[in-house]
Design an enzyme around this catalytic site. Sequence first.
Site, mmCIF file in Angstrom:
data_model
loop_
_atom_site.group_PDB
_atom_site.id
_atom_site.type_symbol
_atom_site.label_atom_id
_atom_site.label_comp_id
_atom_site.label_asym_id
_atom_site.label_seq_id
_atom_site.Cartn_x
_atom_site.Cartn_y
_atom_site.Cartn_z
ATOM 1 N N ASP A 219 0.850 -1.183 0.000
ATOM 2 C CA ASP A 219 0.000 0.000 0.000
ATOM 3 C C ASP A 219 0.897 1.248 0.000
ATOM 4 O OD1 ASP A 219 -3.075 0.636 0.336
ATOM 5 O OD2 ASP A 219 -2.037 2.035 1.655
ATOM 6 N N TYR A 364 -2.613 11.440 0.914
ATOM 7 C CA TYR A 364 -3.134 11.376 -0.455
ATOM 8 C C TYR A 364 -2.999 12.729 -1.147
ATOM 9 C CZ TYR A 364 -5.195 6.832 0.675
ATOM 10 O OH TYR A 364 -5.365 5.512 1.036
ATOM 11 N N HIS A 421 -5.322 -7.539 -0.574
ATOM 12 C CA HIS A 421 -4.374 -6.429 -0.491
ATOM 13 C C HIS A 421 -3.562 -6.427 0.807
ATOM 14 C CE1 HIS A 421 -2.908 -2.385 -1.314
ATOM 15 N NE2 HIS A 421 -3.424 -1.932 -0.198
#
Length: 494
Positions: A219, A364, A421
């Site tokens: 990630d 982000y 994930h």
Amino acid sequence: MMHSWLVLGLVVAAAAAGYDYRSQPDLYYDTWWGPEGKEEDTTIRPFRIEWDKKDIDDLVYRLKNRREFVPSLDDSAYRYGVNTHTFGFWLDYWANDYNFTAREQYLNQYPQFKTDIQGLGIHFIWIKPEVPEGKINIPVLMLHGFPGSVREFYDAIKEIQKATENKNFVLELIIPSLPGFGYSDYSNKEGLGAAEMAFIYKNLMNRLGHEKYFMQGGDWGSLITANMATFFPDEIIGYHNNMGVALTDAAFSMMSIASLNPSSIMSCDVVNRLYPLKNTFEQLTRDSGYFHVHATKPDTLGISVSDSPTALMAWLFQQVSICTRKANYDDPEGGLHRYRPEQLLDNLMFYWMPNKGPTSFRIYSNTFNLRNYHLGYLNVTTTVPTVVVQASDEIFYMPPSMLKTKFSNLLAVDVLNDYGHFLAFEVPDVFASNFVSAVQRILAFNNQNMNVRQDKQDFRANKLSNIRQLVRERINSIRDKMSNYENNENPFMY
């Protein structure tokens, strides 16, 4: 010329609407991210997680006195997000069955520390093993992502130690909380994204006495470690990645061209993980709403998750659900039953108790923006030996041919036929076995192909006097390559 990696709607949205830092275009080795006037404490200080009883009582009160939900649509599963018909179980478990005292002790089972790097207190687990005669010690930096924490690795730590019992090496594990996550400090300055964090963790590893080390990332951890492999290739012995992506123009150009004949670049048994592109982009668009919010308005969302544990749980559990299995979209329980309640709630406590939900979102907006787009480092290859493992339900799949546009020494891509994930969190034994195997393969490659033993005396002599210049030269090299690329040179040469 259109930069083809923007074909991803996910990145288009973030780059187009995110913050623009072009007025400060450089990456700096020693950027100060802490409060002005703060004196940096460079000591390595023991740390323990301690939850105040008043904070626990307040949490339980908020959980038990939540407002009644507006019910989810009949038979909607997780297609509209978290389903209120099944979500109450998790809130009730957190309020009534989660043993805060026992879990605090569990989370303190591994040695933890803090040290200040570039003005921020960085929290990390540091496991220094005994080194039996005849074995070598290998330091490993392991980085988590969102909506994870260092808790992702807890079960995998013991499995890693088991997997090295019959090997000629032991692994020294350094597992930090990302800035703005868990018990690491956050910055109130714009611009602390995945590239800038690469410098922080390089400095942390050097602070701990490691001039050369392995890395492992998934990630956000995979993006940060990929940047470290790009900026500091001489320090990295090897790299294990469980979210293998190459955000290069060449990779996405290949992706577009190969859609005409996918089997020309990848094995037929994995073609459906990427093609047809319509299905891939449809799924990304469907499940990436959180990404756009984080990349554009993180602080607005942050207000709700800071005030309401119910909101925090719903937001984070939604991401766990969609990243664990694509089929969870049609599961009324969102597939969350794949994890033990204590796993998910331990992880949630790393957000709620230190109030890091709002600050965790900012990575982000600080990464997916025009500033990073113009710097161009994503298109620069790295020679660091790399092994990638790909779970069947990873959020995005890239075949080796695309990954090699970034990782020129891609030694292996281990394709799994199951899992999602959060590999270390979901199947710590599978993760640990694959990771230790990757270390073995990378060591063998290094022994056969390159001299990885740099003279320590020369390194130390040069480190303090030349490190800023070395980093600046690396960044300038990146810009030169991008300048040539924008002048229409062959993108595949990178």
